[in-house]
Motif scaffolding. Structure first.
Motif, PDB file in Angstrom:
ATOM      1  N   ILE A  21      79.761  12.122 103.653  1.00  0.00           N
ATOM      2  CA  ILE A  21      79.813  13.475 103.075  1.00  0.00           C
ATOM      3  C   ILE A  21      79.763  13.321 101.555  1.00  0.00           C
ATOM      4  O   ILE A  21      80.627  12.670 100.960  1.00  0.00           O
ATOM      5  N   GLY A  27      78.520   8.525  97.369  1.00  0.00           N
ATOM      6  CA  GLY A  27      78.024   8.753  98.730  1.00  0.00           C
ATOM      7  C   GLY A  27      76.656   8.129  98.951  1.00  0.00           C
ATOM      8  O   GLY A  27      76.396   7.504  99.993  1.00  0.00           O
ATOM      9  N   HIS A  47      75.160  20.650  97.979  1.00  0.00           N
ATOM     10  CA  HIS A  47      74.250  21.314  97.032  1.00  0.00           C
ATOM     11  C   HIS A  47      73.031  20.408  96.890  1.00  0.00           C
ATOM     12  O   HIS A  47      72.408  20.082  97.885  1.00  0.00           O
ATOM     13  N   ARG A  56      75.878  14.070  85.206  1.00  0.00           N
ATOM     14  CA  ARG A  56      76.486  14.540  83.949  1.00  0.00           C
ATOM     15  C   ARG A  56      77.225  13.426  83.219  1.00  0.00           C
ATOM     16  O   ARG A  56      78.154  13.675  82.464  1.00  0.00           O
ATOM     17  N   SER A  57      76.832  12.178  83.490  1.00  0.00           N
ATOM     18  CA  SER A  57      77.521  11.049  82.865  1.00  0.00           C
ATOM     19  C   SER A  57      76.988  10.823  81.450  1.00  0.00           C
ATOM     20  O   SER A  57      76.054  11.503  81.006  1.00  0.00           O
ATOM     21  N   LYS A  59      75.388   8.243  80.718  1.00  0.00           N
ATOM     22  CA  LYS A  59      74.140   7.465  80.965  1.00  0.00           C
ATOM     23  C   LYS A  59      74.273   6.001  80.549  1.00  0.00           C
ATOM     24  O   LYS A  59      73.304   5.378  80.129  1.00  0.00           O
ATOM     25  N   LEU A  60      75.489   5.462  80.683  1.00  0.00           N
ATOM     26  CA  LEU A  60      75.688   4.059  80.326  1.00  0.00           C
ATOM     27  C   LEU A  60      75.989   3.234  81.568  1.00  0.00           C
ATOM     28  O   LEU A  60      76.811   3.635  82.400  1.00  0.00           O
ATOM     29  N   PRO A 187      76.301  21.735 103.468  1.00  0.00           N
ATOM     30  CA  PRO A 187      77.725  21.433 103.296  1.00  0.00           C
ATOM     31  C   PRO A 187      78.430  21.132 104.613  1.00  0.00           C
ATOM     32  O   PRO A 187      78.149  21.769 105.628  1.00  0.00           O
ATOM     33  N   VAL A 188      79.329  20.170 104.555  1.00  0.00           N
ATOM     34  CA  VAL A 188      80.216  19.918 105.696  1.00  0.00           C
ATOM     35  C   VAL A 188      81.326  20.958 105.636  1.00  0.00           C
ATOM     36  O   VAL A 188      81.993  21.105 104.602  1.00  0.00           O
ATOM     37  N   ALA A 222      82.986  11.097 100.492  1.00  0.00           N
ATOM     38  CA  ALA A 222      82.613  10.623  99.144  1.00  0.00           C
ATOM     39  C   ALA A 222      82.287  11.845  98.294  1.00  0.00           C
ATOM     40  O   ALA A 222      81.205  11.932  97.711  1.00  0.00           O
ATOM     41  N   TRP A 226      85.980  16.776  94.631  1.00  0.00           N
ATOM     42  CA  TRP A 226      86.279  17.679  95.753  1.00  0.00           C
ATOM     43  C   TRP A 226      86.868  16.926  96.953  1.00  0.00           C
ATOM     44  O   TRP A 226      87.034  17.482  98.025  1.00  0.00           O
ATOM     45  N   THR A 287      81.804  11.207  74.594  1.00  0.00           N
ATOM     46  CA  THR A 287      82.224  12.342  75.352  1.00  0.00           C
ATOM     47  C   THR A 287      83.678  12.667  75.044  1.00  0.00           C
ATOM     48  O   THR A 287      84.251  12.073  74.137  1.00  0.00           O
ATOM     49  N   ARG A 334      85.438  13.963  85.793  1.00  0.00           N
ATOM     50  CA  ARG A 334      85.713  12.599  86.274  1.00  0.00           C
ATOM     51  C   ARG A 334      86.657  12.655  87.466  1.00  0.00           C
ATOM     52  O   ARG A 334      87.730  13.273  87.358  1.00  0.00           O
ATOM     53  N   LYS A 366      83.126   4.413  88.828  1.00  0.00           N
ATOM     54  CA  LYS A 366      82.140   4.925  87.877  1.00  0.00           C
ATOM     55  C   LYS A 366      80.736   4.576  88.371  1.00  0.00           C
ATOM     56  O   LYS A 366      80.587   3.758  89.283  1.00  0.00           O
ATOM     57  N   THR A 368      78.451   2.775  87.121  1.00  0.00           N
ATOM     58  CA  THR A 368      78.107   1.360  86.958  1.00  0.00           C
ATOM     59  C   THR A 368      78.471   0.535  88.191  1.00  0.00           C
ATOM     60  O   THR A 368      77.745  -0.391  88.563  1.00  0.00           O
TER      61      THR A 368
HETATM   62  C1  LIG Z   1      81.714  12.991  81.255  1.00  0.00           C
HETATM   63  C2  LIG Z   1      81.504  11.793  82.125  1.00  0.00           C
HETATM   64  C3  LIG Z   1      80.838  10.688  81.623  1.00  0.00           C
HETATM   65  C4  LIG Z   1      80.653   9.566  82.435  1.00  0.00           C
HETATM   66  N1  LIG Z   1      79.934   8.533  81.948  1.00  0.00           N
HETATM   67  C5  LIG Z   1      79.728   7.446  82.712  1.00  0.00           C
HETATM   68  C6  LIG Z   1      78.931   6.403  82.231  1.00  0.00           C
HETATM   69  O1  LIG Z   1      78.358   6.469  81.141  1.00  0.00           O
HETATM   70  N2  LIG Z   1      78.783   5.313  83.012  1.00  0.00           N
HETATM   71  C7  LIG Z   1      79.385   5.216  84.234  1.00  0.00           C
HETATM   72  O2  LIG Z   1      79.240   4.182  84.877  1.00  0.00           O
HETATM   73  N3  LIG Z   1      80.116   6.229  84.741  1.00  0.00           N
HETATM   74  C8  LIG Z   1      80.292   7.337  84.021  1.00  0.00           C
HETATM   75  N4  LIG Z   1      81.005   8.384  84.509  1.00  0.00           N
HETATM   76  C9  LIG Z   1      81.573   8.295  85.854  1.00  0.00           C
HETATM   77  C10 LIG Z   1      80.541   8.639  86.935  1.00  0.00           C
HETATM   78  O3  LIG Z   1      79.668   9.634  86.507  1.00  0.00           O
HETATM   79  C11 LIG Z   1      81.273   9.082  88.195  1.00  0.00           C
HETATM   80  O4  LIG Z   1      82.239   8.123  88.548  1.00  0.00           O
HETATM   81  C12 LIG Z   1      80.345   9.278  89.377  1.00  0.00           C
HETATM   82  O5  LIG Z   1      79.230  10.055  89.035  1.00  0.00           O
HETATM   83  C13 LIG Z   1      81.109   9.949  90.519  1.00  0.00           C
HETATM   84  O6  LIG Z   1      80.226  10.105  91.594  1.00  0.00           O
HETATM   85  P1  LIG Z   1      80.724  10.724  92.949  1.00  0.00           P
HETATM   86  O7  LIG Z   1      79.638  10.542  93.926  1.00  0.00           O
HETATM   87  O8  LIG Z   1      82.055  10.151  93.317  1.00  0.00           O
HETATM   88  O9  LIG Z   1      80.972  12.261  92.640  1.00  0.00           O
HETATM   89  P2  LIG Z   1      79.894  13.438  92.512  1.00  0.00           P
HETATM   90  O10 LIG Z   1      78.706  13.036  91.779  1.00  0.00           O
HETATM   91  O11 LIG Z   1      80.626  14.637  92.025  1.00  0.00           O
HETATM   92  O12 LIG Z   1      79.421  13.667  94.004  1.00  0.00           O
HETATM   93  C14 LIG Z   1      80.220  14.328  94.972  1.00  0.00           C
HETATM   94  C15 LIG Z   1      79.284  15.184  95.787  1.00  0.00           C
HETATM   95  O13 LIG Z   1      79.961  15.679  96.934  1.00  0.00           O
HETATM   96  C16 LIG Z   1      79.392  16.935  97.237  1.00  0.00           C
HETATM   97  N5  LIG Z   1      80.289  17.669  98.129  1.00  0.00           N
HETATM   98  C17 LIG Z   1      81.495  18.210  97.843  1.00  0.00           C
HETATM   99  N6  LIG Z   1      82.000  18.801  98.936  1.00  0.00           N
HETATM  100  C18 LIG Z   1      81.110  18.632  99.944  1.00  0.00           C
HETATM  101  C19 LIG Z   1      81.045  19.027 101.308  1.00  0.00           C
HETATM  102  N7  LIG Z   1      82.041  19.726 101.878  1.00  0.00           N
HETATM  103  N8  LIG Z   1      79.940  18.698 102.038  1.00  0.00           N
HETATM  104  C20 LIG Z   1      78.929  17.982 101.499  1.00  0.00           C
HETATM  105  N9  LIG Z   1      78.940  17.588 100.194  1.00  0.00           N
HETATM  106  C21 LIG Z   1      80.015  17.907  99.433  1.00  0.00           C
HETATM  107  C22 LIG Z   1      79.226  17.587  95.871  1.00  0.00           C
HETATM  108  O14 LIG Z   1      78.291  18.646  95.902  1.00  0.00           O
HETATM  109  C23 LIG Z   1      78.771  16.405  95.032  1.00  0.00           C
HETATM  110  O15 LIG Z   1      77.367  16.322  94.917  1.00  0.00           O
HETATM  111  C24 LIG Z   1      81.185   9.538  83.743  1.00  0.00           C
HETATM  112  C25 LIG Z   1      81.848  10.658  84.245  1.00  0.00           C
HETATM  113  C26 LIG Z   1      81.986  11.779  83.440  1.00  0.00           C
HETATM  114  C27 LIG Z   1      82.654  12.985  83.990  1.00  0.00           C
END
Ligand SMILES: Cc1cc2nc3c(=O)[nH]c(=O)nc-3n(C[C@H](O)[C@H](O)[C@H](O)COP(=O)(O)OP(=O)(O)OC[C@H]3O[C@@H](n4cnc5c(N)ncnc54)[C@H](O)[C@@H]3O)c2cc1C
Length: 506
Positions: A21, A27, A47, A56-57, A59-60, A187-188, A222, A226, A287, A334, A366, A368
């Motif tokens: 998820i 994920g 979505h 929205r990172s 980009k590093l 969405p789940v 994942a 959320w 940031t 984050r 993160k 990376t």
């Molecule tokens: C400002 C900022 C700068 C950063 N810069 C860096 C960087 O430069 N380098 C780096 O390595 N890391 C960076 N990070 C960290 C990195 O971006 C995050 O750790 C990573 O993107 C998190 O990914 P995720 O998949 O856990 O979360 P998300 O990308 O938020 O993905 C979660 C997904 O789950 C989906 N979802 C939620 N509920 C449901 C549901 N019920 N059913 C189905 N789908 C669902 C959402 O729509 C979403 O798409 C940064 C983070 C931030 C906030």
């Protein structure tokens, strides 16, 4: 990649080995890993892919100079090894980048030099070249646009930059290349339990409202910031584990820092690091770290965050940027693991939790280290679900589109296919490179379902220049309407929805 045949897989598959998820970095990494091990794999995204934090990172792809200062050497070493892996497996999307730290006091130069020597040492054989002390003249030459008054020298070190949303799309396509399935706008809405164990999910098609009952041997949560909500679908009494923190960025024209190197400001007034990075013919600045209790899908930067970034960068730049110079501003949340104190101190490491009913939740981490996290998660998930153990092959798995060597084109080997589509040479706006053929390719092969999918994530127009992206929206909508068979009403809705989102970037 038509949507209907993908939905048909949901209607007909009796049971999946692994259902993931969430279609962000975490994920998508898990789905690639599971599919690469040969497990039947399905990923569902509410979505669009990477619409949450993962587009929205900053980009590093980096070890994290800041974590080094916090003495978290294990985290830095692991991230530097992952940086090397990504440079090899996705050379079309991840590039080495030189960072220059300007120094205005001799003492700072010594302290920073010691820190960056440690960074080089931790990188070991994964290093991208040694850090170097620069004279004041060399520093000014590397960073044209830097405020020269009082400069005593600088330090240059190597790290890497990437395109986060395009890497997410490459991962999504890799899932398919490996025989898995990943679908957006699904969405789940619930978890299915059998005999006290999680045995699948229910999901609803965001476009038609059709619901699906999907059986799985193991379900992985994942969902980033959320993830506590999904944990409560399993156990309504589950307590909150995440302490989200917002980080904002602004995008300026290159003229403020027209060189090829990035500027690293090592200590902001709130004790953070600020980056000014050449990205997509513009400059990305960020940031911040602002605790946030709510988790909107479209977090907007707070006015104070934008002012803080501009003021902090302005102290180092010869031309001070103002709000009128900002082409786009965006924020991300984050998924930090909770604890006491400010969010700048909270853990960037990931945690894996297996609930009593077997729901596997992964949070933190993160971009990376997404691959390393995914490896840990699938090891846990396979163990908890009794799947046959299989080794993880992703450390050497070239991602979709990889040309095998560094290339300037983020589409990699897909470029040849794009060039054969109608409109390969028709650019949709003078401010960016997006072509008619890239939109057609996005609809046909990358599951672009909305104008926003194309202008925010398949191409980064919205993140780079929001007003220009708004101007390009009608042309993008017309091409998507042609590809996806939209009615006039559907076309207008998608265009208008994009405008509302884009206004938040202005
Ligand atoms: C400002 C900022 C700068 C950063 N810069 C860096 C960087 O430069 N380098 C780096 O390595 N890391 C960076 N990070 C960290 C990195 O971006 C995050 O750790 C990573 O993107 C998190 O990914 P995720 O998949 O856990 O979360 P998300 O990308 O938020 O993905 C979660 C997904 O789950 C989906 N979802 C939620 N509920 C449901 C549901 N019920 N059913 C189905 N789908 C669902 C959402 O729509 C979403 O798409 C940064 C983070 C931030 C906030």
């Amino acid at each position: 990649m038509q949507r209907e045949p993908l939905l048909e897989r949901l209607r007909t598959a009796p049971r999946w080995d692994v259902v993931v998820i969430g279609g962000g970095a975490t994920g998508l990494g898990c789905a690639v890993d599971a599919a690469a091990r040969g497990y039947s794999t399905l990923l569902l995204e509410a979505h669009d892919f990477a619409q949450g934090t993962s587009s929205r990172s900053t980009k590093l792809i980096h070890g994290g100079v800041r974590y080094l200062a916090q003495g978290r050497l294990g985290l830095v070493r692991e991230a530097l090894a992952e940086r090397a892996t990504l440079l090899a497996t996705a050379p079309h999307l991840v590039y080495p980048l030189r960072f220059v730290v300007p120094v205005y006091r001799q003492w700072d130069r010594l302290v920073l030099a010691a820190g960056l020597t440690a960074y080089d040492w931790l990188a070991g054989r994964h290093g991208l070249g040694p850090s170097r002390l620069l004279s004041a003249r060399e520093t000014a030459a590397a960073l044209p646009g830097l405020q020269p008054a009082g400069l005593v020298g600088g330090i240059a070190c190597m790290d890497a930059r990437f395109d986060d949303a395009r890497l997410a799309i490459a991962l999504m396509r890799t899932v398919f290349d490996l025989g898995g399935t990943a679908i957006n706008y699904l969405p789940v809405t619930g978890l299915r339990h059998e005999g006290g164990r999680v045995a699948g999910v229910t999901a609803r098609d965001g476009e038609t409202g059709e619901t699906f009952a999907i059986a799985a041997r193991v379900v992985i949560n994942a969902t980033g910031v959320w993830s506590d909500e999904v944990r409560r679908l399993d156990d309504p009494s589950a307590t909150r584990r995440l302490a989200p923190s917002q980080g904002a960025h602004v995008v300026l024209e290159r003229r403020f820092l027209p060189g090829r190197d990035a500027l690293l400001i090592p200590r902001t007034p709130d004790g953070r690091v600020l980056f000014v990075i050449p990205w997509q013919q513009h400059l990305l600045l960020g940031t911040t770290d602002t605790p946030r209790a709510d988790c909107p899908l479209e977090p907007r930067p707070f006015a104070g965050e934008i002012d803080f970034i501009l003021a902090t960068a302005g102290r180092y730049l010869a031309q001070r940027p103002t709000r009128a110079d900002v082409h786009s501003a965006f924020a991300g949340l984050r998924p930090l693991l909770g604890g006491a104190g400010g969010t700048a101190q909270l853990s960037r490491e990931h945690a894996i939790d297996v609930s009593a009913a077997g729901l596997v939740t992964v949070a933190g981490g993160k971009w990376t280290t997404y691959r390393r996290m995914a490896e840990d998660v699938i090891d846990h998930a396979a163990g908890s679900a009794g799947l046959p153990p299989r080794p993880c092959p992703t450390a050497r798995l070239a991602l979709h589109g990889s040309p095998g060597a560094p290339g300037a084109d983020g589409y990699g080997t897909d470029r040849a296919e794009i060039d054969r589509l109608p409109g390969a040479t028709r650019r949709l706006h003078p401010a960016f490179t997006l072509s008619e053929a890239e939109v057609r390719h996005g609809a046909r092969h990358e599951q672009a379902r909305e104008v926003e999918d194309m202008l925010a994530r398949r191409h980064r127009a919205l993140f780079v220049d929001a007003p220009a992206a708004i101007e390009a929206a009608p042309a993008v909508a017309a091409i998507l309407a042609d590809e996806l068979g939209w009615s006039a009403r559907r076309t207008t809705e998608s265009k208008e929805a994009f405008r509302r989102v884009a206004e938040g970037f202005l």
